[in-house]
Design a protein around this motif. Structure first.
Motif, short mmCIF file in Angstrom:
data_model
loop_
_atom_site.label_atom_id
_atom_site.label_comp_id
_atom_site.label_asym_id
_atom_site.label_seq_id
_atom_site.Cartn_x
_atom_site.Cartn_y
_atom_site.Cartn_z
N GLY A 261 0.80 -1.21 0.00
CA GLY A 261 0.00 0.00 0.00
C GLY A 261 0.83 1.27 0.00
N LEU A 262 2.09 1.15 0.43
CA LEU A 262 3.00 2.29 0.43
C LEU A 262 3.78 2.40 -0.88
N GLY A 263 3.53 1.47 -1.78
CA GLY A 263 4.22 1.49 -3.06
C GLY A 263 5.52 0.70 -3.07
N ASP A 264 5.80 -0.04 -1.99
CA ASP A 264 7.02 -0.84 -1.94
C ASP A 264 6.89 -2.07 -2.83
N GLU A 265 8.03 -2.60 -3.26
CA GLU A 265 8.03 -3.86 -4.00
C GLU A 265 7.82 -4.99 -3.02
N VAL A 266 6.83 -5.83 -3.28
CA VAL A 266 6.51 -6.93 -2.37
C VAL A 266 6.43 -8.24 -3.15
N SER A 267 7.21 -9.22 -2.72
CA SER A 267 7.11 -10.58 -3.24
C SER A 267 6.67 -11.46 -2.08
N HIS A 268 5.40 -11.89 -2.11
CA HIS A 268 4.83 -12.63 -0.99
C HIS A 268 4.15 -13.89 -1.51
N LEU A 269 4.65 -15.04 -1.10
CA LEU A 269 4.12 -16.33 -1.55
C LEU A 269 4.00 -17.30 -0.39
N TYR A 270 3.10 -18.28 -0.57
CA TYR A 270 2.95 -19.36 0.40
C TYR A 270 3.39 -20.67 -0.26
N TYR A 271 4.07 -21.52 0.51
CA TYR A 271 4.50 -22.82 0.01
C TYR A 271 3.43 -23.86 0.34
N TRP A 272 2.91 -24.52 -0.68
CA TRP A 272 1.83 -25.47 -0.48
C TRP A 272 2.26 -26.68 0.35
N ASP A 273 1.46 -26.99 1.35
CA ASP A 273 1.64 -28.15 2.23
C ASP A 273 2.94 -28.12 3.03
N GLU A 274 3.57 -26.98 3.11
CA GLU A 274 4.78 -26.85 3.92
C GLU A 274 4.45 -26.25 5.28
N GLY A 275 5.27 -26.57 6.27
CA GLY A 275 5.04 -26.10 7.63
C GLY A 275 5.96 -24.97 8.02
N HIS A 276 6.15 -24.82 9.32
CA HIS A 276 6.92 -23.71 9.86
C HIS A 276 8.40 -23.85 9.51
N GLY A 277 9.01 -22.76 9.06
CA GLY A 277 10.43 -22.76 8.73
C GLY A 277 10.74 -23.22 7.33
N ALA A 278 9.72 -23.34 6.47
CA ALA A 278 9.96 -23.80 5.10
C ALA A 278 10.60 -22.70 4.26
N ASN A 279 11.44 -23.13 3.32
CA ASN A 279 12.04 -22.22 2.33
C ASN A 279 12.24 -23.02 1.05
N SER A 280 11.22 -23.00 0.20
CA SER A 280 11.23 -23.84 -1.00
C SER A 280 11.79 -23.16 -2.24
N ASP A 281 12.14 -21.88 -2.15
CA ASP A 281 12.70 -21.20 -3.31
C ASP A 281 13.91 -20.34 -2.94
N PRO A 282 14.88 -20.93 -2.23
CA PRO A 282 16.04 -20.14 -1.80
C PRO A 282 16.86 -19.56 -2.94
N GLY A 283 16.95 -20.30 -4.05
CA GLY A 283 17.70 -19.79 -5.19
C GLY A 283 17.07 -18.55 -5.78
N ASP A 284 15.73 -18.51 -5.76
CA ASP A 284 15.04 -17.33 -6.27
C ASP A 284 15.32 -16.10 -5.40
N PHE A 285 15.45 -16.33 -4.10
CA PHE A 285 15.77 -15.22 -3.20
C PHE A 285 17.15 -14.64 -3.52
N ILE A 286 18.11 -15.52 -3.77
CA ILE A 286 19.47 -15.07 -4.11
C ILE A 286 19.45 -14.27 -5.42
N LYS A 287 18.67 -14.74 -6.39
CA LYS A 287 18.56 -14.03 -7.66
C LYS A 287 17.82 -12.70 -7.48
N TRP A 288 16.82 -12.70 -6.59
CA TRP A 288 16.07 -11.47 -6.30
C TRP A 288 16.99 -10.40 -5.74
N ILE A 289 17.90 -10.79 -4.88
CA ILE A 289 18.87 -9.83 -4.33
C ILE A 289 19.69 -9.20 -5.44
#
Length: 545
Positions: A506-534
């Protein structure tokens, strides 16, 4: 000064501080305990050259040579150096080719779990620090709440709060059940990696005072950012491209770090520990399953999971659950947030439709589309609540809740009536281990005339990113947000991260927000995408010498 020495007691804002004795030693970690800023000058020669093999997110192996700067005290008046220290890793060669990390982005990876103390002092290399709950200059309380000893986010089901113990690269797990180390992935990509320790809620000094309760952890992380910025040109990397990461309570702190950059509300706390005279604003925030907005978390939890039974098959007190749901409705209306994707105003009445439309169905669709035809057919046969048509998944919120199953926590989930939650300990004070931090729980136990302790409103504000995004937008906040959690994560409400994303969007910031299907607490299913995002948001291109 040696790691872990403590002496003297002071207090700022009602929080006990154990001041370090001033002494000199041959330690080259960068902290001497002196009040002068000279004590905070990064020693560029105090490193060990290490080599390691890192497997990236695509499965490729890389031989990485790097300089490892260990256990550098990042404040001049530390309370406990065991926790108020950081490690720096700088890539020198990747697969035999020299790299120049002078202007590389800096991954600022905290490993806080359960708002417990986190130390990097015993790390032997990148991604090897962040052990929580360790006794240091002070000792972890022997009477800590159940959540203080829970493992990997399991919780206790009795109002256990943010009970995970994280270690080694944020304690994340990918879709194949393998541990994920963002620090290692970042180093293999040519980034500089800073891994800070921080005080946590169970630390108690010899006088019985809790010196790691709120807001100690966020104050420490801000001080660590200030140390890095103060040492611009000495610590390699672009200090204007610091990207924070953290999981669960660490994700909450990462969010708060991004939202509250350079806020003067923290100044007296930073001054008390001798933080560097520099900015604590960061460029981007990575937050996985953030346990945040704590003063409103009980209502949000009941709105989300109130109808779900506990692991024992029993329902929680529905009178309490309904009262808390009512509180959530009022709070949600007060935020005046609008959903992503042009959804419109977010209210307690339509939030279920929003979560299904914006997050849950797209998450299930992505998961099912990636399966083989045979595996997809098998999954759909076992999960008949999903309608699969035209390559898209569809289902109701009620069926989704049934699919998730047992709720992780009892009610109230965070401000437990019996003060057993980790968050009750987080808001302890002095020699008092745990306190109520919501009027609802306090008055349930102490009567309708009870009042919260006078220091709590300020402390709660210092621990919540939402006021910095909703009440008055902080101009020094991060403008880039990466937020992730699993659809089966019932450690908190799904509305918590969705509200955070909606506020930033709402403030105009860039937001990438996703949920991992059937994953629980502490999941990180796209770590490589995060590194590329940086790399994308920072404009980084690896430099070869």
């Amino acid at each position: 000064m040696g790691i872990g020495a403590t002496a003297g007691v002071a207090a700022v804002g009602g929080i006990a501080l154990t001041a370090q004795a001033s002494s000199e030693s041959s330690d080259t970690s960068g902290g001497s305990g002196a009040s002068s800023s000279d004590a905070l000058v990064f020693d560029t020669d105090a490193y060990t050259t290490l080599t390691t093999t890192i497997t990236d997110a695509d499965g490729a192996e890389h031989d990485v040579e790097y300089r490892f700067y260990k256990a550098i005290t990042y404040v001049s008046k530390p309370v406990d150096e065991t926790y108020q220290s950081l490690n720096v890793s700088v890539p020198v060669k990747i697969d035999g080719t020299a790299v120049d990390a002078t202007d590389a982005p800096i991954l600022f990876a905290n490993s806080v779990g359960g708002y417990m103390p986190s130390s990097v002092a015993d790390a032997t290399g990148v991604g090897g620090g962040g052990t929580t709950g360790m006794p240091g200059g002070g000792a972890a309380s022997s009477s800590a709440s159940p959540s203080a000893s829970a493992s990997s986010g399991s919780g206790s089901g009795t109002g256990s709060g943010s009970g995970e113990v994280a270690s080694g690269g944020n304690g994340m797990v990918n879709g194949q059940g393998e541990m994920v180390s963002l620090p290692k992935l970042a180093l293999a990509a040519g980034y500089v990696v800073v891994e800070p320790g921080a005080r946590g809620r169970t630390l108690k000094n010899s006088s019985g005072e809790y010196y790691g309760v709120a807001p100690a952890a966020i104050v420490d992380l801000k001080a660590a950012v200030r140390y890095v910025r103060f040492n611009k040109g000495r610590i390699p990397g672009n200090v204007d491209r610091i990207v924070s990461s953290g999981t669960s309570a660490g994700g909450a702190l990462s969010s708060l770090l991004g939202a509250s950059g350079d806020s003067p509300l923290y100044d007296k706390y930073l001054k008390a520990i001798g933080a560097a005279d520099a900015s604590d604003a960061i460029f981007a925030t990575g937050a996985w399953c953030p346990i945040t907005d704590l003063e409103h978390a009980d209502g949000a939890y009941e709105w989300n999971w109130g109808s779900n039974a506990t692991s024992s098959g029993s329902q929680v007190d529905q009178t309490v659950s309904k009262e808390l749901r009512s509180q959530f409705a009022e709070y949600q209306a007060s935020l005046r947030l609008r959903g992503l994707g042009g959804f419109g105003a977010l209210t307690a009445r339509n939030y279920d439709a929003y979560l299904v439309e914006q997050y849950m169905e797209p998450s299930a669709t992505k998961y099912l589309a990636a399966l083989s035809d045979a595996d997809r057919t098998s999954y759909l046969a076992a999960n008949t609540f999903i309608t699969w048509s035209g390559g898209k998944a569809a289902f109701s919120w009620a069926d989704f809740l049934t699919h998730v199953g047992a709720r992780k926590k009892s009610t109230p989930a965070f401000d437990a009536f019996d003060l057993s939650a980790g968050e009750n300990n987080l808001f302890g004070k002095g020699t008092t281990q745990a306190r109520h931090f919501t009027l609802y729980s306090l008055r349930h136990e102490s009567g309708s005339s009870a009042r919260l302790d006078s220091d709590l409103p300020e402390t709660l504000r210092l621990m919540n990113p939402m006021p910095f995004l909703v009440e008055k937008a902080n101009p020094k906040r991060t403008k880039h947000w990466w937020i992730r959690l699993g659809t089966k994560d019932s450690d908190t409400s799904h509305t918590v991260s969705a509200n955070l994303a909606a506020a930033a969007n709402g403030l105009g910031d860039e937001v990438s927000h996703l949920y991992y299907w059937d994953e629980g607490h502490g999941a990180n299913s796209d770590p490589g995408d995060f590194i590329k995002w940086i790399a994308r948001i920072s404009g980084h291109k690896a430099k070869r010498k």
